[in-house]
Design an enzyme around this catalytic site. Structure first.
Site, PDB file in Angstrom:
ATOM      1  N   HIS A   1       1.143  -1.359  -0.107  1.00 35.09           N
ATOM      2  CA  HIS A   1      -0.249  -0.529  -0.089  1.00 35.09           C
ATOM      3  C   HIS A   1       0.526   1.179  -0.013  1.00 35.09           C
ATOM      4  CE1 HIS A   1       0.877  -0.152   4.766  1.00 35.09           C
ATOM      5  NE2 HIS A   1       0.477   1.197   4.253  1.00 35.09           N
TER       6      HIS A   1
HETATM    7  C1  UD1 Z   1      -1.717   6.677   4.948  1.00 38.84           C
HETATM    8  C2  UD1 Z   1      -1.221   6.854   5.262  1.00 38.84           C
HETATM    9  C3  UD1 Z   1      -0.170   5.652   5.319  1.00 38.84           C
HETATM   10  C4  UD1 Z   1      -0.719   4.033   6.426  1.00 38.84           C
HETATM   11  C5  UD1 Z   1      -2.035   4.260   5.654  1.00 38.84           C
HETATM   12  C6  UD1 Z   1      -1.829   2.561   6.191  1.00 38.84           C
HETATM   13  C7  UD1 Z   1      -0.309   8.456   5.280  1.00 38.84           C
HETATM   14  C8  UD1 Z   1       0.132  10.075   4.601  1.00 38.84           C
HETATM   15  N1  UD1 Z   1      -0.885   7.446   4.658  1.00 38.84           N
HETATM   16  O1  UD1 Z   1      -2.312   5.936   3.974  1.00 38.84           O
HETATM   17  O2  UD1 Z   1       1.391   6.114   6.436  1.00 38.84           O
HETATM   18  O3  UD1 Z   1       0.821   3.071   6.428  1.00 38.84           O
HETATM   19  O4  UD1 Z   1      -2.430   4.785   5.910  1.00 38.84           O
HETATM   20  O5  UD1 Z   1      -3.523   2.043   6.208  1.00 38.84           O
HETATM   21  O6  UD1 Z   1      -1.951   9.187   5.974  1.00 38.84           O
HETATM   22  N2  UD1 Z   1      -9.677   4.781   0.348  1.00 38.84           N
HETATM   23  C9  UD1 Z   1     -10.838   4.068   0.560  1.00 38.84           C
HETATM   24  N3  UD1 Z   1     -11.478   3.435   2.058  1.00 38.84           N
HETATM   25  C10 UD1 Z   1     -10.964   3.778   3.000  1.00 38.84           C
HETATM   26  C11 UD1 Z   1      -9.460   4.773   2.752  1.00 38.84           C
HETATM   27  C12 UD1 Z   1      -8.662   4.633   1.351  1.00 38.84           C
HETATM   28  O7  UD1 Z   1     -11.052   3.203  -0.485  1.00 38.84           O
HETATM   29  O8  UD1 Z   1     -11.342   3.658   4.032  1.00 38.84           O
HETATM   30  C13 UD1 Z   1      -8.727   5.520  -0.469  1.00 38.84           C
HETATM   31  C14 UD1 Z   1      -8.484   6.426  -1.308  1.00 38.84           C
HETATM   32  O9  UD1 Z   1      -8.919   6.029  -2.726  1.00 38.84           O
HETATM   33  C15 UD1 Z   1      -7.889   7.166  -0.639  1.00 38.84           C
HETATM   34  C16 UD1 Z   1      -6.843   6.379  -0.895  1.00 38.84           C
HETATM   35  O10 UD1 Z   1      -7.172   4.743  -0.163  1.00 38.84           O
HETATM   36  O11 UD1 Z   1      -7.489   8.504  -1.865  1.00 38.84           O
HETATM   37  C17 UD1 Z   1      -5.404   6.757   0.487  1.00 38.84           C
HETATM   38  O12 UD1 Z   1      -6.104   6.579   1.388  1.00 38.84           O
HETATM   39  P1  UD1 Z   1      -5.263   8.158   2.948  1.00 38.84           P
HETATM   40  O13 UD1 Z   1      -5.453   7.457   3.857  1.00 38.84           O
HETATM   41  O14 UD1 Z   1      -4.977   8.685   1.334  1.00 38.84           O
HETATM   42  O15 UD1 Z   1      -3.479   7.298   2.047  1.00 38.84           O
HETATM   43  P2  UD1 Z   1      -2.996   5.064   2.698  1.00 38.84           P
HETATM   44  O16 UD1 Z   1      -2.235   4.840   1.430  1.00 38.84           O
HETATM   45  O17 UD1 Z   1      -4.513   4.900   2.930  1.00 38.84           O
HETATM   46  N1  UDP Z   2      -4.447  -5.487   9.037  1.00 36.16           N
HETATM   47  C1  UDP Z   2      -4.961  -5.754   9.760  1.00 36.16           C
HETATM   48  N2  UDP Z   2      -5.854  -6.295   7.632  1.00 36.16           N
HETATM   49  C2  UDP Z   2      -5.146  -6.471   6.753  1.00 36.16           C
HETATM   50  C3  UDP Z   2      -3.445  -5.968   6.072  1.00 36.16           C
HETATM   51  C4  UDP Z   2      -2.891  -5.289   7.601  1.00 36.16           C
HETATM   52  O1  UDP Z   2      -5.821  -5.975  10.097  1.00 36.16           O
HETATM   53  O2  UDP Z   2      -5.469  -6.834   5.718  1.00 36.16           O
HETATM   54  C5  UDP Z   2      -3.343  -4.922  10.330  1.00 36.16           C
HETATM   55  C6  UDP Z   2      -1.795  -5.209  10.549  1.00 36.16           C
HETATM   56  O3  UDP Z   2      -2.101  -6.684  11.095  1.00 36.16           O
HETATM   57  C7  UDP Z   2      -1.550  -3.970  11.014  1.00 36.16           C
HETATM   58  C8  UDP Z   2      -1.317  -3.184  11.360  1.00 36.16           C
HETATM   59  O4  UDP Z   2      -2.615  -3.284  10.245  1.00 36.16           O
HETATM   60  O5  UDP Z   2      -1.582  -4.393  12.325  1.00 36.16           O
HETATM   61  C9  UDP Z   2      -0.931  -2.258   9.982  1.00 36.16           C
HETATM   62  O6  UDP Z   2      -1.876  -1.233   9.034  1.00 36.16           O
HETATM   63  P1  UDP Z   2      -1.217  -0.798   7.456  1.00 36.16           P
HETATM   64  O7  UDP Z   2      -0.398  -1.922   6.687  1.00 36.16           O
HETATM   65  O8  UDP Z   2      -1.927  -0.260   7.153  1.00 36.16           O
HETATM   66  O9  UDP Z   2      -0.114   0.694   7.788  1.00 36.16           O
HETATM   67  P2  UDP Z   2       1.153   0.976   8.077  1.00 36.16           P
HETATM   68  O10 UDP Z   2       1.662  -0.475   9.495  1.00 36.16           O
HETATM   69  O11 UDP Z   2       2.652   0.390   6.752  1.00 36.16           O
HETATM   70  O12 UDP Z   2       1.598   2.029   8.246  1.00 36.16           O
END
Ligand code: UD1
Ligand code: UDP
Length: 359
Positions: free
Chosen positions: A204
């Site tokens: 991601h």
């Molecule tokens: C965010 C964090 C990242 C973290 C990740 C955990 C920032 C800059 N990034 O990234 O550090 O590792 O969360 O998972 O804060 N979207 C949906 N539904 C949701 C959420 C997101 O469809 O519930 C889609 C949307 O298209 C959105 C994209 O995911 O534009 C990215 O979501 P965003 O919260 O901006 O960043 P993450 O990639 O989730």
């Molecule tokens: N996680 C989850 N379901 C998923 C993928 C990840 O519950 O399908 C959990 C994972 O076990 C960990 C956390 O989400 O505890 C990690 O989050 P993510 O990978 O979204 O973000 P990051 O840690 O890179 O910020």
């Protein structure tokens, strides 16, 4: 004592669970603010239900957007809440836009700021998370570090006051919920998997998903592996796959895309995987907690402790290297070391928070 805890993204709900429990036990009043950064049921509500988190006192519903738009909207709304709530401290976690917005809102109002997971550095300024971490650390009054490396990173930046090595709340969470996961999750049966007979992957990171070439390379590698690969797809990645028209049918591919997993299902999937391939910070650590070998699909990692003895290997997007590691991977002879604390990080954090509030 009253605190406002700010969460917004999946890993923050997980980190908040042990902390919220420790705050309640210590009689600290917690006002839980959800920025709404993550909003799909499987990215947000499911974690509240499974982890026994109290329902958020407010959800700002900011949802997705550009960095400026998302962070700016959060900042405006968080400031209003803090002015109303007048907490003794604000707690933020990790390195997301929700973290930075909470940090900026708190410091400008002179409210003590506690940063959980302080001191992490990738030294890669192309990552939005790196800016969020550095800026939040430099705003914070209390910096709760999960590892000794994190403490040293802060010292190098001149941050020494308020720095506490407490361990990692994600390790607390694994200890708290690991047994419940074993009892409640039926994910292996429902996916028809045998323990040790599949690989688990997650992707991601922005630099792996927003660049069509990088995402195509990663999917191509996963499709080419000769074992079952389960990929719970982050919504960001799903959107990019559709947008770039990637993932063409491939006859021999054993890659299976599934919806994001709940935390309990994810723990079971991690624990029973033969190998994990990921660009997630949290998943790298959980692989280490469960003693499952991990390949990190990034050029670097903040979690350098996991590299010890070969439990985790940074492989980037090098297809040949990844295929070789997948073929040859086996658990190293030396078990993972207890470098993420003793599972009581949340209690330690609450002790320090309350002691500081009494001063
Ligand atoms: C965010 C964090 C990242 C973290 C990740 C955990 C920032 C800059 N990034 O990234 O550090 O590792 O969360 O998972 O804060 N979207 C949906 N539904 C949701 C959420 C997101 O469809 O519930 C889609 C949307 O298209 C959105 C994209 O995911 O534009 C990215 O979501 P965003 O919260 O901006 O960043 P993450 O990639 O989730
Ligand atoms: N996680 C989850 N379901 C998923 C993928 C990840 O519950 O399908 C959990 C994972 O076990 C960990 C956390 O989400 O505890 C990690 O989050 P993510 O990978 O979204 O973000 P990051 O840690 O890179 O910020």
């Amino acid at each position: 004592m009253k605190v406002v805890t700010i969460v917004g993204a999946r890993p923050q709900f997980i980190k908040a669970a042990p902390l919220s429990r420790a705050l309640r036990r210590a009689g600290v009043q917690e006002y839980l603010l959800h920025t709404g950064q993550h909003y799909d049921y499987g990215m947000s509500q499911v974690f509240f239900e499974e982890l026994g988190l109290p329902e958020a006192d407010i959800n700002l519903n900011v949802r997705s957007g550009g960095h400026g738009e998302q962070t700016g909207q959060m900042l405006i709304a968080i400031e209003t809440v803090l002015l109303q709530q007048k907490p003794d401290a604000v707690i933020v976690f990790g390195d997301t836009n929700s973290t930075l917005a909470g940090a900026l809102a708190a410091v400008k109002l002179h409210i003590p700021l506690a940063h959980i997971e302080a001191g992490l550095r990738s030294f890669n300024r192309r990552m939005p998370e790196e800016h969020n971490r550095v800026l939040t650390d430099h705003c914070a009054d209390l910096l709760f570090c999960p590892t000794q490396t994190a403490v040293e990173n802060l010292h190098r930046e001149g941050l020494t006051a308020g720095v506490h090595l407490v361990g990692d709340p994600m390790y607390d969470a694994v200890l708290l919920f690991g047994q419940r996961a074993e009892q409640k999750s039926h994910i292996l049966e429902s996916l028809g998997l045998r323990p040790g007979a599949y690989l688990l992957a997650t992707i991601h990171r922005a630099y792996n998903t927003d660049d069509p070439q990088a995402l195509a390379t990663l999917l191509d590698i996963l499709q080419s592996l000769e074992e079952t690969v389960i990929l719970p797809v982050h919504p960001r990645t799903r959107r990019r796959i559709a947008e770039f028209g990637l993932l063409k049918e491939r006859a021999a591919s054993r890659l299976r895309l599934i919806e994001p997993l709940s935390y309990l299902d994810m723990l079971v999937m991690e624990k029973n995987a033969r190998l994990i391939l990921t660009d997630s910070g949290g998943v790298q650590k959980e692989a280490y907690f469960f003693a499952v070998p991990c390949l990190t699909l990034r050029p670097e990692t903040e979690w350098v402790e996991t590299l010890t003895d070969g439990w985790n290997t940074v492989v980037g997007l090098d297809a040949d290297l990844i295929r070789r590691h997948v073929r040859e991977a086996s658990p190293p002879a030396t078990p993972p070391r207890p470098v993420f604390g003793e599972g009581n990080a949340a209690e330690k954090i609450v002790e320090i928070l309350t002691a500081n509030a009494r001063r």
